[in-house]
Structures are given as C-alpha cells and as structure tokens.
Scaffold this motif. Structure first.
Motif, PDB file in Angstrom:
ATOM      1  N   LEU A  53      -2.171   5.255  -2.867  1.00  0.00           N
ATOM      2  CA  LEU A  53      -1.415   6.636  -2.012  1.00  0.00           C
ATOM      3  C   LEU A  53      -0.158   6.828  -2.902  1.00  0.00           C
ATOM      4  O   LEU A  53       0.870   7.899  -2.386  1.00  0.00           O
ATOM      5  N   GLU A  54       0.151   6.354  -4.288  1.00  0.00           N
ATOM      6  CA  GLU A  54       0.699   6.803  -5.070  1.00  0.00           C
ATOM      7  C   GLU A  54       0.717   8.496  -5.199  1.00  0.00           C
ATOM      8  O   GLU A  54      -0.371   8.799  -5.404  1.00  0.00           O
ATOM      9  N   ASN A  55       1.902   9.156  -5.230  1.00  0.00           N
ATOM     10  CA  ASN A  55       1.712  10.800  -5.448  1.00  0.00           C
ATOM     11  C   ASN A  55       0.617  11.245  -4.103  1.00  0.00           C
ATOM     12  O   ASN A  55       0.165  12.350  -4.493  1.00  0.00           O
ATOM     13  N   HIS A 100      -4.891   0.136   1.298  1.00  0.00           N
ATOM     14  CA  HIS A 100      -4.361   0.989   0.436  1.00  0.00           C
ATOM     15  C   HIS A 100      -3.468   0.451  -0.440  1.00  0.00           C
ATOM     16  O   HIS A 100      -2.234  -0.221  -0.227  1.00  0.00           O
ATOM     17  N   ALA A 101      -3.808   0.527  -1.919  1.00  0.00           N
ATOM     18  CA  ALA A 101      -2.599   0.031  -2.829  1.00  0.00           C
ATOM     19  C   ALA A 101      -1.753   1.306  -3.083  1.00  0.00           C
ATOM     20  O   ALA A 101      -1.979   2.394  -2.620  1.00  0.00           O
ATOM     21  N   THR A 102      -0.627   1.165  -3.681  1.00  0.00           N
ATOM     22  CA  THR A 102       0.258   2.234  -4.038  1.00  0.00           C
ATOM     23  C   THR A 102      -0.077   3.028  -5.349  1.00  0.00           C
ATOM     24  O   THR A 102       0.301   3.991  -5.618  1.00  0.00           O
ATOM     25  N   ASP A 103      -0.815   2.210  -6.318  1.00  0.00           N
ATOM     26  CA  ASP A 103      -1.225   2.760  -7.682  1.00  0.00           C
ATOM     27  C   ASP A 103      -2.724   2.093  -7.869  1.00  0.00           C
ATOM     28  O   ASP A 103      -3.249   1.187  -7.190  1.00  0.00           O
ATOM     29  N   ALA A 104      -3.333   2.825  -8.944  1.00  0.00           N
ATOM     30  CA  ALA A 104      -4.767   2.502  -9.393  1.00  0.00           C
ATOM     31  C   ALA A 104      -4.614   1.306 -10.116  1.00  0.00           C
ATOM     32  O   ALA A 104      -5.795   0.569 -10.419  1.00  0.00           O
ATOM     33  N   GLN A 105      -3.668   0.489 -10.396  1.00  0.00           N
ATOM     34  CA  GLN A 105      -3.333  -0.520 -11.378  1.00  0.00           C
ATOM     35  C   GLN A 105      -3.905  -1.808 -10.125  1.00  0.00           C
ATOM     36  O   GLN A 105      -4.270  -2.937 -10.713  1.00  0.00           O
ATOM     37  N   HIS A 106      -3.700  -1.721  -8.805  1.00  0.00           N
ATOM     38  CA  HIS A 106      -3.900  -2.573  -7.893  1.00  0.00           C
ATOM     39  C   HIS A 106      -5.447  -2.429  -7.016  1.00  0.00           C
ATOM     40  O   HIS A 106      -5.432  -1.254  -6.806  1.00  0.00           O
ATOM     41  N   ASP A 107      -6.239  -3.427  -6.748  1.00  0.00           N
ATOM     42  CA  ASP A 107      -7.307  -3.113  -6.075  1.00  0.00           C
ATOM     43  C   ASP A 107      -6.745  -2.817  -4.711  1.00  0.00           C
ATOM     44  O   ASP A 107      -6.029  -3.146  -3.954  1.00  0.00           O
ATOM     45  N   SER A 108      -7.734  -1.717  -3.744  1.00  0.00           N
ATOM     46  CA  SER A 108      -7.657  -1.468  -2.733  1.00  0.00           C
ATOM     47  C   SER A 108      -8.915  -1.023  -2.213  1.00  0.00           C
ATOM     48  O   SER A 108     -10.036  -0.455  -2.869  1.00  0.00           O
ATOM     49  N   TYR A 109      -9.469  -1.056  -1.014  1.00  0.00           N
ATOM     50  CA  TYR A 109     -10.316  -0.467  -0.055  1.00  0.00           C
ATOM     51  C   TYR A 109     -10.418   0.827  -0.183  1.00  0.00           C
ATOM     52  O   TYR A 109     -11.346   1.565  -0.356  1.00  0.00           O
ATOM     53  N   GLY A 110      -9.135   1.616   0.001  1.00  0.00           N
ATOM     54  CA  GLY A 110      -9.086   2.779   0.290  1.00  0.00           C
ATOM     55  C   GLY A 110      -8.261   3.659  -1.212  1.00  0.00           C
ATOM     56  O   GLY A 110      -7.923   3.068  -1.925  1.00  0.00           O
ATOM     57  N   PRO A 111      -8.114   4.782  -1.098  1.00  0.00           N
ATOM     58  CA  PRO A 111      -7.687   5.413  -2.317  1.00  0.00           C
ATOM     59  C   PRO A 111      -6.107   4.965  -2.330  1.00  0.00           C
ATOM     60  O   PRO A 111      -5.349   4.908  -1.318  1.00  0.00           O
TER      61      PRO A 111
END
Length: 140
Positions: free
Chosen positions: A61-63, A48-59
């Motif tokens: 988790l910011e907000n 999990h990234a914290t925001d959409a600006q970074h790649d992640s496998y899961g959604p």
C-alpha cells in the motif's frame, strides 16, 4: 472484531484536545500518523505490507493514494477490481475500508469493515505519510 487494545490510544488522542494551542498542526498530524500506523498494523497488515520489500498476501500500500485500482505490477487482482477504472482517492479508500464487497462487488478481498470515520482518518493519515509524488510526501 475486538478493538479493546486500541482504547488507550483513543483516550490519549482525545486528551490531546485539552492541550493548549501551542500544539501545532504538524504535531497533531504526527500523532494521527502514529495512531494510523498502529491501526494499520492491527487492521490491515495481516494482508498488506507497506512496500514491496516485505511479504504480503495483498498488494503493498505504499503510494496507494492516487494509484489506479488493480494496477500494482505482478499482483493477481480480481477482474472486477482490474476493470473498475477507479483511482484510489481518499473517499474511494474510505468506501473500500467501510465495505469493500459493497463498494466493489466481485473483489476477491475478504475484509471486516472499518466503519469508524476516526479510525479511517488515522489510517488515511498513515497512508498519506507513505505516499510520495516526485520524491515528496503528499499533503492532506
């Protein structure tokens, strides 16, 4: 899963209890957020990234606190999670961290449980710090 590199962090945090009452609640919260950020990096960031600006496998988790489960745009959730009707409150996130398969049978997330309530506290403090409503950080 080993947590040996985190022991110095916990020792430092336990040492804070010996500080005089001068240390404010804001200082303690800042320490919890910092510890939570480190624990998030060790336990959650691989998926999990914290925001959409970074790649992640899961959604991202910011907000996440207050968000309906299975609602992050353009993420391919399991049917179980998408249809759950759950809102990510702190108690729901604690249950998810401890045993996501038990909390939500049918989820596709593979996960090693984070059962230590102190570790959960720190991760939740960090997640609160990256959760905003109307442009403002949410309170405890």
């Amino acid at each position: 899963m080993k947590h040996a590199p985190l022991y110095p962090l916990f020792a430092a945090l336990l040492g804070l209890s010996a500080l005089p009452a001068i240390a404010s609640d804001a200082t303690f919260e800042a320490v919890k957020i910092s510890a939570g950020e480190q624990l998030f990096a060790a336990e959650c960031r691989r998926c999990h990234a914290t925001d959409a600006q970074h790649d992640s496998y899961g959604p991202p988790l910011e907000n996440v606190i207050g968000r309906a489960a299975g609602s992050y745009p353009d993420y391919d959730y399991s049917v179980a999670l998408e249809a759950s009707g759950i809102v990510w409150t702190e108690p729901a996130l604690r249950a998810w961290m401890a045993d996501n398969q038990g909390f939500m049978p049918g989820t596709k997330m593979r996960h090693v449980g984070i059962t230590d309530p102190t570790v959960q506290d720190f991760i939740l403090a960090y997640l609160r710090s990256i959760t905003t409503r109307d442009g403002k950080a949410i309170d405890n």
